[in-house]
Design a protein around this motif. Structure first.
Motif, short mmCIF file in Angstrom:
data_model
loop_
_atom_site.label_atom_id
_atom_site.label_comp_id
_atom_site.label_asym_id
_atom_site.label_seq_id
_atom_site.Cartn_x
_atom_site.Cartn_y
_atom_site.Cartn_z
N ASN A 18 -40.32 -24.61 -65.90
CA ASN A 18 -39.28 -25.60 -66.20
C ASN A 18 -38.52 -25.23 -67.48
O ASN A 18 -37.29 -25.37 -67.55
CB ASN A 18 -39.90 -26.99 -66.35
CG ASN A 18 -40.40 -27.54 -65.03
OD1 ASN A 18 -39.90 -27.18 -63.97
ND2 ASN A 18 -41.39 -28.42 -65.08
N VAL A 19 -39.25 -24.78 -68.49
CA VAL A 19 -38.62 -24.39 -69.76
C VAL A 19 -37.65 -23.24 -69.54
O VAL A 19 -36.50 -23.27 -70.00
CB VAL A 19 -39.69 -24.01 -70.80
CG1 VAL A 19 -39.04 -23.32 -72.01
CG2 VAL A 19 -40.46 -25.24 -71.27
N TRP A 20 -38.10 -22.23 -68.81
CA TRP A 20 -37.26 -21.06 -68.58
C TRP A 20 -36.05 -21.40 -67.72
O TRP A 20 -34.94 -20.89 -67.96
CB TRP A 20 -38.07 -19.94 -67.94
CG TRP A 20 -38.67 -19.04 -68.97
CD1 TRP A 20 -39.94 -19.06 -69.46
CD2 TRP A 20 -38.00 -17.99 -69.66
NE1 TRP A 20 -40.10 -18.08 -70.42
CE2 TRP A 20 -38.93 -17.41 -70.56
CE3 TRP A 20 -36.71 -17.48 -69.63
CZ2 TRP A 20 -38.60 -16.35 -71.39
CZ3 TRP A 20 -36.37 -16.42 -70.45
CH2 TRP A 20 -37.32 -15.86 -71.33
N GLU A 21 -36.25 -22.23 -66.73
CA GLU A 21 -35.13 -22.61 -65.87
C GLU A 21 -34.03 -23.30 -66.67
O GLU A 21 -32.84 -23.01 -66.51
CB GLU A 21 -35.63 -23.52 -64.75
CG GLU A 21 -34.58 -23.83 -63.70
CD GLU A 21 -35.14 -24.61 -62.53
OE1 GLU A 21 -34.33 -25.06 -61.69
OE2 GLU A 21 -36.37 -24.78 -62.44
N SER A 22 -34.42 -24.22 -67.56
CA SER A 22 -33.44 -24.94 -68.38
C SER A 22 -32.78 -24.00 -69.40
O SER A 22 -31.55 -24.07 -69.62
CB SER A 22 -34.12 -26.10 -69.11
OG SER A 22 -34.68 -27.01 -68.20
N PHE A 23 -33.58 -23.13 -70.01
CA PHE A 23 -33.06 -22.23 -71.04
C PHE A 23 -32.05 -21.25 -70.46
O PHE A 23 -30.94 -21.06 -71.00
CB PHE A 23 -34.23 -21.49 -71.69
CG PHE A 23 -33.83 -20.56 -72.80
CD1 PHE A 23 -33.06 -21.01 -73.86
CD2 PHE A 23 -34.23 -19.23 -72.80
CE1 PHE A 23 -32.69 -20.16 -74.89
CE2 PHE A 23 -33.88 -18.37 -73.82
CZ PHE A 23 -33.10 -18.84 -74.86
N PHE B 164 -30.42 -21.56 -67.66
CA PHE B 164 -29.28 -22.36 -67.20
C PHE B 164 -28.27 -22.54 -68.33
O PHE B 164 -27.05 -22.35 -68.14
CB PHE B 164 -29.79 -23.72 -66.71
CG PHE B 164 -28.72 -24.74 -66.47
CD1 PHE B 164 -28.05 -24.79 -65.26
CD2 PHE B 164 -28.38 -25.66 -67.45
CE1 PHE B 164 -27.06 -25.75 -65.03
CE2 PHE B 164 -27.40 -26.61 -67.24
CZ PHE B 164 -26.73 -26.65 -66.02
N LEU B 165 -28.75 -22.85 -69.53
CA LEU B 165 -27.87 -23.10 -70.67
C LEU B 165 -27.16 -21.83 -71.14
O LEU B 165 -25.94 -21.82 -71.31
CB LEU B 165 -28.66 -23.73 -71.81
CG LEU B 165 -27.86 -24.04 -73.09
CD1 LEU B 165 -26.74 -25.03 -72.79
CD2 LEU B 165 -28.78 -24.58 -74.18
N ARG C 144 -44.99 -25.90 -66.54
CA ARG C 144 -44.18 -26.20 -67.73
C ARG C 144 -43.34 -24.98 -68.13
O ARG C 144 -42.15 -25.13 -68.45
CB ARG C 144 -45.10 -26.59 -68.88
CG ARG C 144 -44.38 -26.96 -70.18
CD ARG C 144 -43.95 -28.41 -70.18
NE ARG C 144 -45.11 -29.28 -70.15
CZ ARG C 144 -45.80 -29.67 -71.24
NH1 ARG C 144 -45.44 -29.24 -72.44
NH2 ARG C 144 -46.81 -30.51 -71.12
N ILE D 65 -22.40 -28.52 -68.07
CA ILE D 65 -23.12 -29.33 -67.08
C ILE D 65 -22.17 -29.88 -66.02
O ILE D 65 -22.42 -29.82 -64.82
CB ILE D 65 -23.88 -30.46 -67.78
CG1 ILE D 65 -24.96 -29.89 -68.71
CG2 ILE D 65 -24.52 -31.41 -66.76
CD1 ILE D 65 -25.63 -30.93 -69.59
#
Length: 526
Positions: free
Chosen positions: A267-272, A274-275, A264, A16
């Motif tokens: 947002n879930v896919w963007e965060s996943f 990203f990680l 939703r 991050i």
């Protein structure tokens, strides 16, 4: 165990922080993450980060490919299909062949089969790296579409080469007839399995009642199921995920049926993504000390290994440069016989394309997936040297090309003109007018008499006809909201149909307005 967990949690914070720093410096985040991993790797006393080579592909590749397939525009890919397939297959094969023969000629003890293993690993450019860099600069739409489309399929072609080369190294022989049949099954079997499983997931969403959480979970499970199912029958898991992802991408409104699930899920896919992107690029740097230990065991000096890595990197850059201008030459000839997407490609775009060959996620995953021991009990030859060369290729292309690409784009003075598309202003005017017309026609045809009964319908009509921004729309009754949502759905249908039939509208704008409709609906529901 607790200490290791704290360490891994710290790595997430490093990811991050590195990306925040990259955004502040306006540098592509893969570059900062690789450097951060490299610096962390030399801190004494920290535990080594190891992942089972067999799990590398399964953990990282399916979601990254699936998300990329969802993000790309099929309409724009089809328009540039010839140049995309050329870079995704022909250029990858030429690159792998060039690397194989150079490695066989200049690296002691490197057989031709090992050369093809290395060629299959380093031949595909990484879309994540290029995409992260290109977001800071403006490039022609055609160039970004080719890069996105190329990245979807070049992984499959390179990994097919890699798999055949691994078999040749393990068995010591290569039977062309068997390879041709196996190649055909891997390609067409992978494509077919991906589409069939995507169709099944689509039917599950339609037949069984699902909520927002189920929709998000099913979308996360889908690429893993496609990949594993294809690999179990020795087809291409990569092509299965790509074909299935493209199939569902076109039908995303059937997979995510409500505005809430679409927002939703996004947002879930963007965060996943990203990680896992952050983890992979950090792993590139973290893995160096272990690779250096392996080089010492092989008796290869660090200077020689760096020289081999730079040699292979040079081959990759030269081959892509020649391929980019070769594509222009072929286009100039073929435009006399067939319709091509860009009849006058010029010289600037090929220069840019030739400098966007950064390597990354797929190359690392392929290199780490090489087994330490072969089935016959013998150690895999030159495994650590292959890993080190891959590391050098990734590091040099990321830093050299990644840091200089924005400057090159500025020097080339490439405009952001989207050839063949309406301008942003014209597209916005056309879409807003069409959406208002569809909504007004729908309300007039179905609820004309209700307009006289309820002042809120007058305000709805005024809002579309005069672009009224009156906040009193929030005071709508539940019945009025239901009718308003019906009108929004009619607008969505019109936008999707317009995207299919109107080749002059960039799909990026269509998706933007679809998202705005979802946000509008959720705003009123809240």
């Amino acid at each position: 165990m607790v200490e290791n967990f704290i360490y891994y949690l710290g790595l997430v914070l490093v990811i991050i922080g590195s990306i925040m720093l990259a955004n502040r410096l306006k540098v592509a985040y893969p570059i900062i993450l690789v450097i951060a991993g490299l610096l962390i790797s030399f801190i004494p006393g920290l535990p080594a980060v190891k992942i089972d080579p067999e799990l590398i592909f399964i953990i990282f590749l399916p979601p990254l490919l699936y998300e990329a397939a969802f993000a790309v525009s099929w309409k724009e890919m089809w328009k540039l299909r010839r140049i995309i397939t050329s870079f995704a297959f022909i250029v990858v094969f030429l690159t792998a062949i060039s690397v194989a023969f150079i490695a066989n000629s200049f690296i002691p003890g490197f057989s031709l089969a090992l050369g093809f293993v290395l060629g299959g690993i380093v031949s595909p450019p990484d879309a994540v790296s290029a995409g992260a860099i290109l977001k800071f600069v403006k490039v022609p739409k055609n160039v970004s579409t080719v890069l996105e489309g190329e990245s979807l399929f070049n992984d499959a072609s390179s990994l097919i080469i890699f798999r055949f080369a691994m078999v040749a190294v393990a068995t010591g022989q290569f039977i062309w007839q068997d390879a041709a049949l196996s190649f055909g099954w891997m390609v067409f079997g992978g494509l077919g399995i991906g589409i069939v499983l995507a169709f099944i997931f689509l039917k599950i969403e339609k037949i069984f009642p699902t909520d927002v959480n189920m929709d998000a979970i099913l979308s996360l499970v889908a690429p893993y199921v496609m990949y594993i199912a294809a690999e179990e029958v020795h087809a291409s898991g990569v092509l299965a995920v790509v074909s299935g992802g493209l199939f569902l991408s076109i039908r995303r409104h059937e997979i995510f049926r409500t505005s809430e699930s679409r927002l939703r899920g996004s947002n879930v896919w963007e965060s996943f993504v990203f990680l896992i992107n952050g983890i992979v690029f950090l792993l590139i740097g973290l893995d160096l000390p272990e690779i250096l230990v392996g080089l010492n065991k092989e008796g290869i000096s660090l200077s020689d290994a760096i020289g081999y890595g730079l040699l292979v990197t040079g081959v990759l850059i030269v081959v892509r440069f020649l391929a980019s201008f070769g594509a222009v030459f072929v286009t100039l000839i073929m435009r006399n016989f067939i319709d091509v997407a860009d009849r006058d490609p010029g010289m600037k775009a090929p220069i840019l394309m030739s400098w966007t060959g950064m390597r990354g996620v797929v190359s690392l995953a392929a290199a780490l997936s090489i087994p330490i021991m072969m089935e016959n009990g013998q150690p895999f030859p030159h495994r650590d040297l292959i890993l080190f060369i891959t590391f050098v290729v990734i590091l040099v292309t990321l830093i050299l090309q990644g840091l200089t690409l924005p400057t090159l784009i500025q020097k080339l003075n490439l405009s952001d003109n989207k050839e063949g598309y309406l301008s942003e202003e014209a597209s916005e005017k056309f879409l807003r007018k069409g959406m208002r017309r569809i909504a007004i026609n729908y309300l007039n045809e179905n609820y004309r008499e209700r307009r006289k009964e309820n002042e809120y319908f007058n305000k709805i009509m005024d809002r579309w006809e005069q672009e009224d921004k009156d906040d009193s729309i929030h005071k709508m009754s539940e019945e009025a909201k239901g009718i308003y949502f019906e009108a929004l759905e009619q607008q969505r249908i019109w936008l999707r149909e317009e995207n299919r039939r109107n080749l002059n509208i960039d799909e990026e704008y269509i998706r933007h307005y679809l998202t705005r409709l979802d946000l509008e609906e959720e705003r009123l529901r809240m």
